[in-house]
Design a protein around this motif. Structure first.
Motif, PDB file in Angstrom:
ATOM      1  N   GLY A  15      49.532 -85.891 -70.866  1.00  0.00           N
ATOM      2  CA  GLY A  15      48.364 -85.123 -71.671  1.00  0.00           C
ATOM      3  C   GLY A  15      48.676 -84.623 -73.076  1.00  0.00           C
ATOM      4  O   GLY A  15      49.122 -84.642 -73.127  1.00  0.00           O
ATOM      5  N   PHE A  16      47.977 -83.638 -73.353  1.00  0.00           N
ATOM      6  CA  PHE A  16      48.359 -82.599 -73.827  1.00  0.00           C
ATOM      7  C   PHE A  16      47.698 -81.333 -74.477  1.00  0.00           C
ATOM      8  O   PHE A  16      46.361 -81.298 -73.929  1.00  0.00           O
ATOM      9  N   ALA A  17      48.351 -80.671 -75.413  1.00  0.00           N
ATOM     10  CA  ALA A  17      47.440 -79.276 -75.913  1.00  0.00           C
ATOM     11  C   ALA A  17      47.570 -78.889 -77.789  1.00  0.00           C
ATOM     12  O   ALA A  17      48.758 -79.405 -77.775  1.00  0.00           O
ATOM     13  N   ILE A  18      46.443 -78.558 -77.963  1.00  0.00           N
ATOM     14  CA  ILE A  18      46.373 -78.266 -79.361  1.00  0.00           C
ATOM     15  C   ILE A  18      45.854 -76.868 -79.391  1.00  0.00           C
ATOM     16  O   ILE A  18      45.102 -76.739 -78.491  1.00  0.00           O
ATOM     17  N   ASP A  19      45.965 -75.809 -79.928  1.00  0.00           N
ATOM     18  CA  ASP A  19      45.637 -75.013 -80.347  1.00  0.00           C
ATOM     19  C   ASP A  19      44.774 -75.260 -82.029  1.00  0.00           C
ATOM     20  O   ASP A  19      45.455 -75.708 -82.979  1.00  0.00           O
ATOM     21  N   ILE A  20      43.968 -74.215 -82.527  1.00  0.00           N
ATOM     22  CA  ILE A  20      43.166 -74.535 -83.235  1.00  0.00           C
ATOM     23  C   ILE A  20      42.397 -72.925 -83.749  1.00  0.00           C
ATOM     24  O   ILE A  20      41.857 -72.238 -83.214  1.00  0.00           O
ATOM     25  N   LEU A  21      43.413 -72.702 -84.823  1.00  0.00           N
ATOM     26  CA  LEU A  21      42.460 -71.306 -85.233  1.00  0.00           C
ATOM     27  C   LEU A  21      42.107 -71.684 -86.159  1.00  0.00           C
ATOM     28  O   LEU A  21      41.909 -72.082 -87.782  1.00  0.00           O
ATOM     29  N   ALA A  22      40.470 -70.893 -86.696  1.00  0.00           N
ATOM     30  CA  ALA A  22      39.985 -70.716 -87.457  1.00  0.00           C
ATOM     31  C   ALA A  22      38.630 -69.476 -87.687  1.00  0.00           C
ATOM     32  O   ALA A  22      38.911 -68.792 -87.133  1.00  0.00           O
ATOM     33  N   ASN A  23      38.527 -69.324 -88.759  1.00  0.00           N
ATOM     34  CA  ASN A  23      38.276 -68.747 -89.822  1.00  0.00           C
ATOM     35  C   ASN A  23      36.488 -68.792 -89.477  1.00  0.00           C
ATOM     36  O   ASN A  23      35.630 -69.118 -89.947  1.00  0.00           O
ATOM     37  N   GLU A  24      35.745 -68.079 -88.300  1.00  0.00           N
ATOM     38  CA  GLU A  24      34.021 -67.738 -88.394  1.00  0.00           C
ATOM     39  C   GLU A  24      33.900 -66.947 -88.107  1.00  0.00           C
ATOM     40  O   GLU A  24      33.909 -65.763 -87.486  1.00  0.00           O
ATOM     41  N   ASP A  25      32.636 -66.339 -89.432  1.00  0.00           N
ATOM     42  CA  ASP A  25      31.783 -65.141 -89.434  1.00  0.00           C
ATOM     43  C   ASP A  25      33.281 -63.922 -89.226  1.00  0.00           C
ATOM     44  O   ASP A  25      32.761 -62.617 -89.575  1.00  0.00           O
ATOM     45  N   GLY A  26      34.090 -64.090 -90.515  1.00  0.00           N
ATOM     46  CA  GLY A  26      34.413 -63.095 -90.987  1.00  0.00           C
ATOM     47  C   GLY A  26      35.841 -62.870 -89.813  1.00  0.00           C
ATOM     48  O   GLY A  26      36.940 -61.650 -90.537  1.00  0.00           O
ATOM     49  N   GLU A  27      36.014 -63.559 -88.841  1.00  0.00           N
ATOM     50  CA  GLU A  27      37.357 -63.330 -88.189  1.00  0.00           C
ATOM     51  C   GLU A  27      37.522 -64.237 -87.964  1.00  0.00           C
ATOM     52  O   GLU A  27      37.555 -66.059 -87.871  1.00  0.00           O
ATOM     53  N   LYS A  28      39.049 -64.394 -87.177  1.00  0.00           N
ATOM     54  CA  LYS A  28      40.064 -65.391 -87.228  1.00  0.00           C
ATOM     55  C   LYS A  28      39.533 -65.876 -84.921  1.00  0.00           C
ATOM     56  O   LYS A  28      40.000 -64.893 -84.487  1.00  0.00           O
ATOM     57  N   LYS A  29      39.184 -67.030 -84.905  1.00  0.00           N
ATOM     58  CA  LYS A  29      39.041 -67.313 -83.970  1.00  0.00           C
ATOM     59  C   LYS A  29      40.115 -68.542 -82.959  1.00  0.00           C
ATOM     60  O   LYS A  29      39.990 -69.419 -84.384  1.00  0.00           O
ATOM     61  N   LEU A  30      41.190 -68.079 -81.774  1.00  0.00           N
ATOM     62  CA  LEU A  30      41.271 -69.608 -81.513  1.00  0.00           C
ATOM     63  C   LEU A  30      41.224 -70.299 -80.459  1.00  0.00           C
ATOM     64  O   LEU A  30      40.912 -69.555 -80.246  1.00  0.00           O
ATOM     65  N   TYR A  31      41.394 -71.233 -80.992  1.00  0.00           N
ATOM     66  CA  TYR A  31      40.897 -72.379 -79.204  1.00  0.00           C
ATOM     67  C   TYR A  31      41.772 -73.205 -78.981  1.00  0.00           C
ATOM     68  O   TYR A  31      42.495 -73.087 -80.019  1.00  0.00           O
ATOM     69  N   SER A  32      42.112 -73.196 -77.917  1.00  0.00           N
ATOM     70  CA  SER A  32      42.768 -73.727 -76.622  1.00  0.00           C
ATOM     71  C   SER A  32      42.506 -75.181 -76.577  1.00  0.00           C
ATOM     72  O   SER A  32      40.752 -75.003 -75.955  1.00  0.00           O
ATOM     73  N   VAL A  33      42.367 -76.782 -76.563  1.00  0.00           N
ATOM     74  CA  VAL A  33      41.656 -77.832 -76.534  1.00  0.00           C
ATOM     75  C   VAL A  33      43.620 -78.055 -75.471  1.00  0.00           C
ATOM     76  O   VAL A  33      44.414 -78.591 -75.576  1.00  0.00           O
ATOM     77  N   LEU A  34      42.879 -78.396 -74.050  1.00  0.00           N
ATOM     78  CA  LEU A  34      43.875 -78.910 -72.870  1.00  0.00           C
ATOM     79  C   LEU A  34      42.735 -80.561 -72.808  1.00  0.00           C
ATOM     80  O   LEU A  34      41.580 -80.609 -72.340  1.00  0.00           O
ATOM     81  N   VAL A  35      43.497 -81.596 -72.669  1.00  0.00           N
ATOM     82  CA  VAL A  35      43.452 -82.751 -71.892  1.00  0.00           C
ATOM     83  C   VAL A  35      44.592 -83.216 -71.686  1.00  0.00           C
ATOM     84  O   VAL A  35      45.135 -83.830 -71.763  1.00  0.00           O
ATOM     85  N   GLU A  36      43.687 -83.309 -69.999  1.00  0.00           N
ATOM     86  CA  GLU A  36      44.760 -84.220 -69.044  1.00  0.00           C
ATOM     87  C   GLU A  36      43.862 -85.716 -68.209  1.00  0.00           C
ATOM     88  O   GLU A  36      42.879 -85.976 -68.096  1.00  0.00           O
ATOM     89  N   VAL A  37      45.013 -86.713 -68.150  1.00  0.00           N
ATOM     90  CA  VAL A  37      44.762 -87.990 -67.952  1.00  0.00           C
ATOM     91  C   VAL A  37      44.967 -88.351 -66.140  1.00  0.00           C
ATOM     92  O   VAL A  37      46.488 -88.085 -66.538  1.00  0.00           O
ATOM     93  N   SER A  38      44.494 -89.359 -64.907  1.00  0.00           N
ATOM     94  CA  SER A  38      45.084 -89.400 -64.526  1.00  0.00           C
ATOM     95  C   SER A  38      44.568 -91.073 -63.930  1.00  0.00           C
ATOM     96  O   SER A  38      43.532 -90.997 -63.892  1.00  0.00           O
TER      97      SER A  38
END
Length: 160
Positions: A44-67
């Motif tokens: 699996g892997f994890a990625i953080d994504i920071l975005a400027n949305e509507d004048g504020e910074k939002k942090l999104y975290s993606v987690l992918v796990e496979v089996s």
């Protein structure tokens, strides 16, 4: 050969590639996942994504796990087995994180899986290089490419 892009892969690539994205970080490095999968049938892997949305910074975290599908029979390679992908998207909230989405899907075999991983990896590094160029910093290897981050401060990162 045309690679059919899964809906989960498309969603992650679209999230990474948006113009609003101002920061990225990896937590489990994608090229190492194939080696882990070959030994365990899981990765699996994890990625953080920071975005400027509507004048504020939002942090999104993606987690992918496979089996890979469980089997009691002896196999030569996990790459021949299909399996399950679990995708989770979380968003930083005032008091922690909130799970925005969780999806489950299947993959045909290891080659199909890692073609999807490569598509995500390519999108990540394309955006990573763009963000580094905007900082006027040349992208470089960090600790043998185990961890990359740009535009995200330490206080926003998970487990770092």
């Amino acid at each position: 050969m045309v690679v059919k892009i899964s809906s989960i892969t498309r969603e992650i690539v679209n999230l990474i590639s948006r113009p609003e994205v101002v920061g990225l970080a990896t937590h489990r490095h994608l090229p190492h996942e194939r080696a882990i999968y070959l030994k365990h049938g899981r990765c699996g892997f994890a990625i953080d994504i920071l975005a400027n949305e509507d004048g504020e910074k939002k942090l999104y975290s993606v987690l992918v796990e496979v089996s890979a599908k469980p089997t009691k029979r002896r196999i030569k390679s996990f790459m021949k087995l299909g399996g399950t992908v679990v995708y989770q998207l979380s968003e930083r909230a005032e008091d922690g994180f909130r799970i925005k989405k969780r999806r489950k899907a299947n993959y045909r075999n290891g080659e199909h899986l890692f073609k999807q991983v490569e598509i995500v990896r390519a999108a990540f590094y394309k955006k990573y290089r763009e963000l580094k160029a905007m900082e006027k910093v040349k992208p470089m290897k960090i600790e043998e490419e185990i961890f990359h981050a740009v535009g995200i401060t330490d206080d926003l990162l998970l487990g770092v």
